[in-house]
Every structure is written in C-alpha cells, then in structure tokens.
Design a protein around this motif. Structure first.
Motif, PDB file in Angstrom:
ATOM      1  N   LEU A  76       0.828  -1.206   0.000  1.00  0.00           N
ATOM      2  CA  LEU A  76       0.000   0.000   0.000  1.00  0.00           C
ATOM      3  C   LEU A  76       0.866   1.261   0.000  1.00  0.00           C
ATOM      4  N   LEU A  77       1.997   1.209   0.703  1.00  0.00           N
ATOM      5  CA  LEU A  77       2.875   2.370   0.824  1.00  0.00           C
ATOM      6  C   LEU A  77       3.663   2.662  -0.447  1.00  0.00           C
ATOM      7  N   HIS A  78       3.991   1.625  -1.181  1.00  0.00           N
ATOM      8  CA  HIS A  78       4.880   1.769  -2.333  1.00  0.00           C
ATOM      9  C   HIS A  78       4.515   2.950  -3.248  1.00  0.00           C
ATOM     10  N   PRO A  79       3.253   3.103  -3.685  1.00  0.00           N
ATOM     11  CA  PRO A  79       2.930   4.225  -4.585  1.00  0.00           C
ATOM     12  C   PRO A  79       3.073   5.614  -3.937  1.00  0.00           C
ATOM     13  N   LEU A  80       3.060   5.668  -2.606  1.00  0.00           N
ATOM     14  CA  LEU A  80       3.158   6.956  -1.912  1.00  0.00           C
ATOM     15  C   LEU A  80       4.599   7.442  -1.770  1.00  0.00           C
ATOM     16  N   LEU A  81       5.557   6.560  -2.007  1.00  0.00           N
ATOM     17  CA  LEU A  81       6.955   6.874  -1.708  1.00  0.00           C
ATOM     18  C   LEU A  81       7.729   7.336  -2.932  1.00  0.00           C
ATOM     19  N   THR A  82       7.162   8.261  -3.662  1.00  0.00           N
ATOM     20  CA  THR A  82       7.838   8.832  -4.824  1.00  0.00           C
ATOM     21  C   THR A  82       8.079  10.319  -4.578  1.00  0.00           C
ATOM     22  N   GLY A  83       9.019  10.863  -5.286  1.00  0.00           N
ATOM     23  CA  GLY A  83       9.291  12.294  -5.162  1.00  0.00           C
ATOM     24  C   GLY A  83      10.359  12.596  -4.134  1.00  0.00           C
ATOM     25  N   ASN A  84      10.317  13.784  -3.626  1.00  0.00           N
ATOM     26  CA  ASN A  84      11.307  14.282  -2.666  1.00  0.00           C
ATOM     27  C   ASN A  84      11.366  13.387  -1.428  1.00  0.00           C
ATOM     28  N   ARG A  85      12.530  12.815  -1.159  1.00  0.00           N
ATOM     29  CA  ARG A  85      12.679  11.889  -0.030  1.00  0.00           C
ATOM     30  C   ARG A  85      12.502  12.574   1.325  1.00  0.00           C
TER      31      ARG A  85
END
Length: 123
Positions: A76-85
């Motif tokens: 579930l988290l995978h798609p949310l973890l994009t962009g600025n770290r």
C-alpha cells in the motif's frame, strides 16, 4: 474514504504509531527494500499554543524507534513513496499534510465501524 487516508489509517492500526508520529514520517525513513520492511520514527507532529502544528521530537523518550511493516502495508505504501525523499509520506490527494481534525471527523469513526470484528483495514 480518501485512498491516502485509507493507507494512513492502515499504517496507524498495524504499526501502533500515534497520530503525531505517523504524519511526520518522511519518505527517506521508510525502507521497503529491507528484508523486513521498516520505518524509523524520528519526528512527531505536535500542537502549539495557537492551535497550529509544528514538527518536533517524538515522545518515545529512548532513541528513535524502528517499526516493522508487514508486506500488505508495504504494498500500500509503495505508490506513496515517490518524489522528494524529505517530504512526508502521508499527504492528502492534493499533496497537503493529513489533518488530524479532518481524519478524526470524517474517517476514523468510519474505519472503526467498517473494521469491527474483521481483520485490519478491509475497508
């Protein structure tokens, strides 16, 4: 319920993090590639004296805990973890921080009634 809120509620329920700790977790502190996926609690969202919020140290006291993340939550988290770290992992659909008040008023009671007597977070 907003899809981002569903993932956020799932995170709260399965990890035991607080409504202060979870919204302050940055993408950089979630490791889904580890043998056991995990997240480090390094900050917490806190309320100030003027009904606003700021980010400060968590109440955990001893160090900065690392919490395990199960594979269902990791997916579930995978798609949310994009962009600025350094951005927080949990935001609304528009990219704003998830509001405690909005979550509580609109989603928390719903999440509790839907999941009562079932496995966690089958909305």
């Amino acid at each position: 319920m907003d899809e981002n809120h569903k993932t956020f509620v799932h995170f709260l329920v399965t990890t035991g993090t607080s409504l202060g700790e979870a919204p302050a977790i940055q993408i950089a502190y979630i490791d889904l590639a580890a043998r056991v996926p995990d997240a480090r609690i390094t900050k917490a969202s806190k309320r100030d004296n003027h009904s606003g919020y700021y980010t400060g140290q968590p109440k955990t006291g001893t160090g900065k805990p690392t919490i395990g993340i199960d594979r269902t939550l990791a997916n579930l988290l995978h798609p949310l973890l994009t962009g600025n770290r350094h951005r927080t992992a949990f935001t609304t659909g528009t990219g704003a921080c998830i509001s405690h008040k909005a979550l509580w008023q609109h989603d928390w009671d719903h999440a509790g009634s839907v999941t009562a007597g079932r496995s966690c977070c089958t909305f």
